[in-house]
Design an enzyme around this catalytic site. Structure first.
Site, PDB file in Angstrom:
ATOM      1  N   ASP A 171       0.819  -1.209   0.000  1.00 34.79           N
ATOM      2  CA  ASP A 171       0.000   0.000   0.000  1.00 34.79           C
ATOM      3  C   ASP A 171       0.855   1.262   0.000  1.00 34.79           C
ATOM      4  O   ASP A 171       0.318   2.375   0.026  1.00 34.79           O
ATOM      5  CB  ASP A 171      -0.935  -0.001   1.220  1.00 34.79           C
ATOM      6  CG  ASP A 171      -2.389  -0.194   0.814  1.00 34.79           C
ATOM      7  OD1 ASP A 171      -2.630  -0.596  -0.339  1.00 34.79           O
ATOM      8  OD2 ASP A 171      -3.279   0.048   1.645  1.00 34.79           O
ATOM      9  N   ASP A 334      -9.413  -6.842  12.389  1.00 32.10           N
ATOM     10  CA  ASP A 334      -9.180  -8.241  12.721  1.00 32.10           C
ATOM     11  C   ASP A 334     -10.272  -8.807  13.625  1.00 32.10           C
ATOM     12  O   ASP A 334     -10.930  -9.805  13.310  1.00 32.10           O
ATOM     13  CB  ASP A 334      -7.801  -8.413  13.365  1.00 32.10           C
ATOM     14  CG  ASP A 334      -7.460  -7.304  14.360  1.00 32.10           C
ATOM     15  OD1 ASP A 334      -8.382  -6.615  14.831  1.00 32.10           O
ATOM     16  OD2 ASP A 334      -6.263  -7.138  14.679  1.00 32.10           O
TER      17      ASP A 334
END
Length: 748
Positions: A171, A334
């Site tokens: 990224d 997560d």
């Protein structure tokens, strides 16, 4: 099936009846003397349960006894200690009372979560069955190559009998970043991207980026899922270097359980966090993260509720597809994803074997940044995807997730614990009413039994008062972030934790002033409280109680102050204990050697039988042996020799040879792969370290004594640093990355 459902229903009915009975008994009004005898009896029951070798039912008896005493305390607080008649005092008294309700609620739910641990054994891969293919995802954003490089190199050397494809998800190389309006940032991104692409090509792994950085890490992973088809996905943070055996120790679980959604493993850190390093306690107390990874997650796994922690986890692709990929609703993608997977009926597993080695934040500011993201993200889950109202979760799963999410409200309540004694000492606000005798009968047994139970459950992973210390130091800096996410749950954005930073000089963190102000205020209140105690005998009962808590807050604040004194750290790569056999050669002479510890650019060697007197600047040829990745579990390990030129920086004589600190002369892709394997390839090293962490367990009295001693030492250190006026050189800002000679400041 009907029999099992009936049995399950009976268990829940019995649990509900037991809960109602405990609540009813907790509210029965008795004389203070009667409650005192009841508390003494409860204390004896707890001590008996703790010392008995038969733990099957006594552990539950101990927890119920502790819950009963705590509930009786909180009922007494409500029934007898709130100044309802005073409109001025009651808001402050209620704030403290609500804070205590929160603390006891978290404590009680935590006892449920940890009523029993599940210790899973590793299930070997059955090579007679179909072996699932694995895609390894390494999301990266702006981490330097010396941080992400070892992770890529180690992932490319994983031992596995099936197909493994490694994907670097960059990224930091998106079109959005490469064409940023800030030309300096765009240039840095292009240079980093070019080097990262070259490294991926040399190591034989896939490089993948995307047009923009939408949804941060979650969006990065979801984008990658569309470019591959591996049945399993191993996700590794950029600084989480896997050991060779990661896949062979985890994938067997998926063969054994076709409904298994994901397997989580511990996050182990080879560097101490900045608080541990600044206080010099990295080898004196269990690491902060061990309480969660070595205890709480095992309790959650018993209830089929261990959750995905963002890295060091293998996830079944079908489970991810079933929930629409990694959740983008919160910045703790997560845990949010794990809730969704569990709600769809998938199972989870936690294997308590450390098989990755990560880097802790290097500075106190980076540490706060990391914890701020965790706090905001977990509160987002609480508000946007509340587990209590999540369909598909079992009640134990709901309670486990409720415990994990609601815990992160602690900054709001911990601040109240800090301010409550000050309200009484400095402004004479009646935060509670009652006599010292009743307080001793109700509060002291509750505190003692709570401490004993916490010691029993978490003594191997957290010393007494250290939870209060960690919560206090974070509460001042997380108070506003937590408040902001409560007001605007969708507002927080993902912030990457800086890694690989260095500090040129010992200096105070920029966050120190807040703790300094707190310490000064607590000290003034302590002095004023002692003055009132000696000059106003009529107030001594309440003053004694309040002064005890203010003194505790003062000791904690002194320790907090010392933990923000950043120690100099010039090393950008940790040295890892290795104990690997090798050979060296110089001037046509050879000798056996031991690589005692290694980093990616240097090593400490013991050369056993070389007559030459080695000196600074000498060049030796090091030959080390690395096992080639095995294609099956039955295949024998094949060692391949690699030779590297090493320049000696320091040599000393030992009884069994010479000890030399040396630097790798030619740093390339091959040396990266080899030295990564030497330093990080063996998970047994992390297991030994975690066992050492458990051995730091101390008795309650010993731990309290050490805590007081550490607080005093912290004050001394802070005063010395202040007198010497230690500040970073303005020309070299603290925390700026700086490549340094790998032989300096060796960290074992």
């Amino acid at each position: 099936m009907k029999h099992l459902n009936a049995l399950s229903g009976m268990k829940w009915l019995a649990s509900c009846l037991l809960t109602v009975a405990v609540l009813y008994l907790a509210t029965i009004e008795v004389a203070v003397e009667t409650h005192l005898w009841l508390s003494v009896s409860a204390l004896l029951v707890v001590l008996l349960c703790m010392t008995s070798s038969e733990k099957k039912y006594l552990n539950l008896v101990m927890l119920l006894t502790g819950a009963f005493i705590s509930l009786r305390y909180i009922w007494w607080r409500y029934d007898e200690t709130l100044p309802w008649e005073s409109s001025l005092d009651i808001p402050f008294a209620l704030a403290l009372f609500i804070t205590e309700i929160y603390g006891i609620s978290i404590y009680l739910i935590g006892m449920f979560v940890n009523v029993k641990q599940r210790n899973r054994k590793i299930i070997p891969i059955d090579e007679k069955q179909d072996i699932p293919s694995v895609d390894v995802f390494i999301p990266t954003f702006n981490e330097p190559l010396h941080v992400v490089g070892p992770t890529i190199a180690a992932a490319s050397q994983l031992h596995y009998p099936g197909t493994v494809n490694v994907w670097v998800l960059d990224d930091g190389g998106t079109a959005q970043k490469l064409n940023a309006q800030d030309h300096h940032q765009a240039k840095q991104a292009r240079e980093r991207t070019s080097k990262l692409k070259a490294l991926c090509q040399q190591l034989g792994v896939e490089y993948l980026t995307r047009p923009d950085n939408s949804h941060a890490k979650a969006g990065n992973i979801n984008h990658a899922l569309a470019h591959n088809q591996g049945e399993l996905v191993l996700i590794l943070d950029a600084d989480h270097v896997p050991s060779r055996d990661f896949l062979v120790n985890t994938v067997g679980q998926f063969q054994h359980n076709s409904n298994l959604g994901f397997v989580q493993t511990p996050h182990f850190f080879v560097t101490p966090n900045p608080i541990e390093r600044n206080l010099g306690i990295e080898d004196k107390v269990p690491a902060e993260n061990e309480m969660f990874y070595n205890r709480i997650l095992k309790g959650m796994d018993f209830w089929n509720a261990s959750f995905f922690c963002g890295s060091a986890a293998v996830i079944r692709r079908k489970a991810l597809e079933d929930v629409g990929g990694i959740s983008t609703r919160t910045i703790t993608e997560d845990a949010d994803t794990a809730i969704n997977i569990h709600a769809k009926g998938w199972d989870s597993a936690y294997i308590n074997k450390a098989m990755i080695a990560g880097l802790s934040p290097d500075t106190f500011g980076a540490y706060v940044t990391q914890r701020s993201r965790w706090a905001q993200g977990m509160i987002q889950i609480f508000m946007l995807n509340n587990p209590l109202f999540k369909r598909g979760l079992s009640w134990p799963q709901k309670l486990c997730y409720l415990n994990s999410t609601s815990f992160w409200f602690f900054p709001l309540f911990r601040v109240v614990y800090l301010l409550a004694p000050l309200a009484y000492l400095l402004f004479d606000l009646q935060i509670f009413v009652g006599n010292a005798g009743a307080f001793v009968a109700y509060a002291i047994p509750h505190l003692i039994i709570s401490i004993l139970i916490n010691q029993h459950l978490f003594g191997k992973t957290r010393n007494t008062l250290f939870s209060e210390f960690y919560e206090t130091i974070l509460s001042l800096f997380l108070f506003l972030p937590v408040l902001s996410v409560i007001i605007s749950p969708r507002k927080p954005s993902f912030a990457v934790t800086p890694k690989g930073e260095t500090t040129e000089n010992t200096h105070f963190s920029g966050l120190t002033p807040a703790l300094l102000v707190l310490t000064i205020v607590l000290t003034v209140a302590e002095c004023w409280g002692l003055y009132r105690y000696y000059h106003f005998p009529i107030e001594q009962g309440q003053l004694a109680i309040v002064l005890v808590f203010n003194t505790l807050n003062l000791l904690i604040s002194l320790l907090c102050l010392g933990s923000t004194l950043e120690k100099r750290q010039r090393r950008i790569e940790p040295r890892i204990q290795s104990n690997v056999q090798a050979h060296v050669a110089i001037n046509n002479k050879q000798s056996t050697a031991t690589i005692n510890n290694a980093s990616l650019s240097g090593a400490n060697l013991t050369i056993h039988n070389l007559d030459d007197n080695l000196q600074h600047g000498d060049i030796v040829e090091l030959t080390c042996y690395v096992a080639k990745p095995k294609q099956s579990q039955s295949e024998k390990a094949h060692l391949k020799p690699y030779r590297f030129a090493m320049r000696i920086h320091q040599a000393t004589y030992l009884a069994n040879g010479q000890s030399v600190h040396c630097e790798l002369m030619d740093k390339n892709t091959q040396s990266l792969a080899v030295f990564t394997d030497i330093a990080y390839g063996f998970s047994r090293r992390w297991e030994v370290r975690r066992q050492f962490e458990e051995q730091q367990k101390k008795s309650i009295l010993h731990a309290l004594g050490n805590f007081i001693q550490l607080s005093v030492r912290s004050l001394t250190t802070v005063l010395k640093a202040s007198l010497h006026n230690q500040r970073p050189d303005p020309a070299k800002p603290a925390g700026s990355p700086k490549a340094t000679d790998s032989t300096q400041d060796v960290r074992q």
